[in-house]
Design a protein around this motif. Sequence first.
Motif, PDB file in Angstrom:
ATOM      1  N   ALA A  17       0.833  -1.034   0.229  1.00  0.00           N
ATOM      2  CA  ALA A  17      -0.268  -0.106  -0.199  1.00  0.00           C
ATOM      3  C   ALA A  17       0.732   1.362  -0.709  1.00  0.00           C
ATOM      4  O   ALA A  17       2.118   1.271   0.587  1.00  0.00           O
ATOM      5  N   VAL A  18       0.541   2.120  -0.549  1.00  0.00           N
ATOM      6  CA  VAL A  18       1.157   3.544  -0.804  1.00  0.00           C
ATOM      7  C   VAL A  18       1.323   4.410   0.446  1.00  0.00           C
ATOM      8  O   VAL A  18       2.574   4.465   0.972  1.00  0.00           O
ATOM      9  N   SER A  37      -1.721  -5.621  -4.724  1.00  0.00           N
ATOM     10  CA  SER A  37      -3.041  -5.093  -5.329  1.00  0.00           C
ATOM     11  C   SER A  37      -3.213  -3.727  -5.696  1.00  0.00           C
ATOM     12  O   SER A  37      -3.760  -2.967  -5.820  1.00  0.00           O
ATOM     13  N   LEU A  38      -1.594  -3.166  -6.409  1.00  0.00           N
ATOM     14  CA  LEU A  38      -2.035  -1.699  -6.730  1.00  0.00           C
ATOM     15  C   LEU A  38      -0.455  -2.376  -8.076  1.00  0.00           C
ATOM     16  O   LEU A  38       0.672  -3.052  -7.866  1.00  0.00           O
ATOM     17  N   PRO A  39      -0.759  -1.151  -9.440  1.00  0.00           N
ATOM     18  CA  PRO A  39       0.733  -1.677  -9.554  1.00  0.00           C
ATOM     19  C   PRO A  39       1.117  -0.389  -9.662  1.00  0.00           C
ATOM     20  O   PRO A  39       1.439   0.726  -9.191  1.00  0.00           O
ATOM     21  N   LYS A  40       2.726  -1.440 -10.069  1.00  0.00           N
ATOM     22  CA  LYS A  40       4.114  -0.716 -10.062  1.00  0.00           C
ATOM     23  C   LYS A  40       4.188   1.575  -9.550  1.00  0.00           C
ATOM     24  O   LYS A  40       4.793   1.363  -9.701  1.00  0.00           O
ATOM     25  N   GLU A  41       3.375   1.521 -10.779  1.00  0.00           N
ATOM     26  CA  GLU A  41       2.968   2.793 -11.093  1.00  0.00           C
ATOM     27  C   GLU A  41       2.989   3.834 -10.007  1.00  0.00           C
ATOM     28  O   GLU A  41       3.191   4.684 -10.049  1.00  0.00           O
ATOM     29  N   ARG A  42       2.128   3.479  -8.685  1.00  0.00           N
ATOM     30  CA  ARG A  42       1.755   3.554  -7.934  1.00  0.00           C
ATOM     31  C   ARG A  42       2.111   3.598  -6.971  1.00  0.00           C
ATOM     32  O   ARG A  42       2.344   4.055  -5.544  1.00  0.00           O
ATOM     33  N   LEU A  43       3.971   2.345  -7.134  1.00  0.00           N
ATOM     34  CA  LEU A  43       4.410   1.904  -5.855  1.00  0.00           C
ATOM     35  C   LEU A  43       5.951   2.529  -6.104  1.00  0.00           C
ATOM     36  O   LEU A  43       6.830   1.626  -4.637  1.00  0.00           O
ATOM     37  N   VAL A  44       5.664   4.089  -6.607  1.00  0.00           N
ATOM     38  CA  VAL A  44       7.843   4.258  -7.370  1.00  0.00           C
ATOM     39  C   VAL A  44       7.760   4.380  -6.312  1.00  0.00           C
ATOM     40  O   VAL A  44       9.305   4.833  -6.274  1.00  0.00           O
ATOM     41  N   ILE A  49      10.157  -2.799  -6.593  1.00  0.00           N
ATOM     42  CA  ILE A  49       9.490  -3.444  -6.700  1.00  0.00           C
ATOM     43  C   ILE A  49       9.442  -4.315  -7.228  1.00  0.00           C
ATOM     44  O   ILE A  49      10.177  -4.801  -7.684  1.00  0.00           O
ATOM     45  N   VAL A  50       8.574  -5.345  -6.554  1.00  0.00           N
ATOM     46  CA  VAL A  50       8.008  -6.474  -7.119  1.00  0.00           C
ATOM     47  C   VAL A  50       6.723  -7.329  -7.379  1.00  0.00           C
ATOM     48  O   VAL A  50       6.209  -6.499  -6.538  1.00  0.00           O
ATOM     49  N   ASP A  51       7.079  -8.339  -8.032  1.00  0.00           N
ATOM     50  CA  ASP A  51       5.550  -8.380  -8.168  1.00  0.00           C
ATOM     51  C   ASP A  51       4.967 -10.198  -7.969  1.00  0.00           C
ATOM     52  O   ASP A  51       4.590 -10.615  -7.952  1.00  0.00           O
ATOM     53  N   ASP A  52       6.125 -10.615  -7.047  1.00  0.00           N
ATOM     54  CA  ASP A  52       5.711 -11.948  -6.742  1.00  0.00           C
ATOM     55  C   ASP A  52       7.136 -12.168  -5.290  1.00  0.00           C
ATOM     56  O   ASP A  52       8.040 -11.954  -5.753  1.00  0.00           O
ATOM     57  N   VAL A  70      15.577   0.145  -7.091  1.00  0.00           N
ATOM     58  CA  VAL A  70      15.693  -0.968  -7.877  1.00  0.00           C
ATOM     59  C   VAL A  70      14.061  -1.645  -8.270  1.00  0.00           C
ATOM     60  O   VAL A  70      13.642  -1.306  -7.481  1.00  0.00           O
ATOM     61  N   HIS A  71      14.117  -2.283  -9.275  1.00  0.00           N
ATOM     62  CA  HIS A  71      12.849  -1.955 -10.035  1.00  0.00           C
ATOM     63  C   HIS A  71      12.889  -3.808 -10.540  1.00  0.00           C
ATOM     64  O   HIS A  71      13.551  -3.894 -11.798  1.00  0.00           O
ATOM     65  N   VAL A  72      11.551  -4.327  -9.715  1.00  0.00           N
ATOM     66  CA  VAL A  72      12.131  -5.830 -11.013  1.00  0.00           C
ATOM     67  C   VAL A  72      10.697  -6.624 -10.923  1.00  0.00           C
ATOM     68  O   VAL A  72      10.052  -6.611 -10.080  1.00  0.00           O
ATOM     69  N   SER A  73      10.770  -7.092 -12.164  1.00  0.00           N
ATOM     70  CA  SER A  73       9.312  -7.360 -12.631  1.00  0.00           C
ATOM     71  C   SER A  73       8.705  -8.483 -12.239  1.00  0.00           C
ATOM     72  O   SER A  73       9.883  -9.588 -12.259  1.00  0.00           O
TER      73      SER A  73
END
Length: 73
Positions: A17-18, A37-44, A49-52, A70-73
């Motif tokens: 959550a933001v 719960s939110l797209p990575k664009e909202r968590l910058v 940032i991870v998806d899992d 660091v941003h990881v998909s």
Amino acid sequence: AEKLGINPKDCLVIEDAVSGIKAGKSANMKVIALTSSLPKERLVEADLIVDDLNKINLKKINKLYLTRSVHVS
């Protein structure tokens, strides 16, 4: 951190959550954001940032303390 006697800079927050990300950053903690719960664009504001959760490992955590973001998909 205070109750545990740990420096906030040595703490790691995992959040989706933001408001939680902002709280962790305000406390001078490193923050990993989970896109559950939110797209990575909202968590910058997070440091990572991870998806899992399975995409988090010790190497990436150590890197958080050496780099800014660091941003990881």
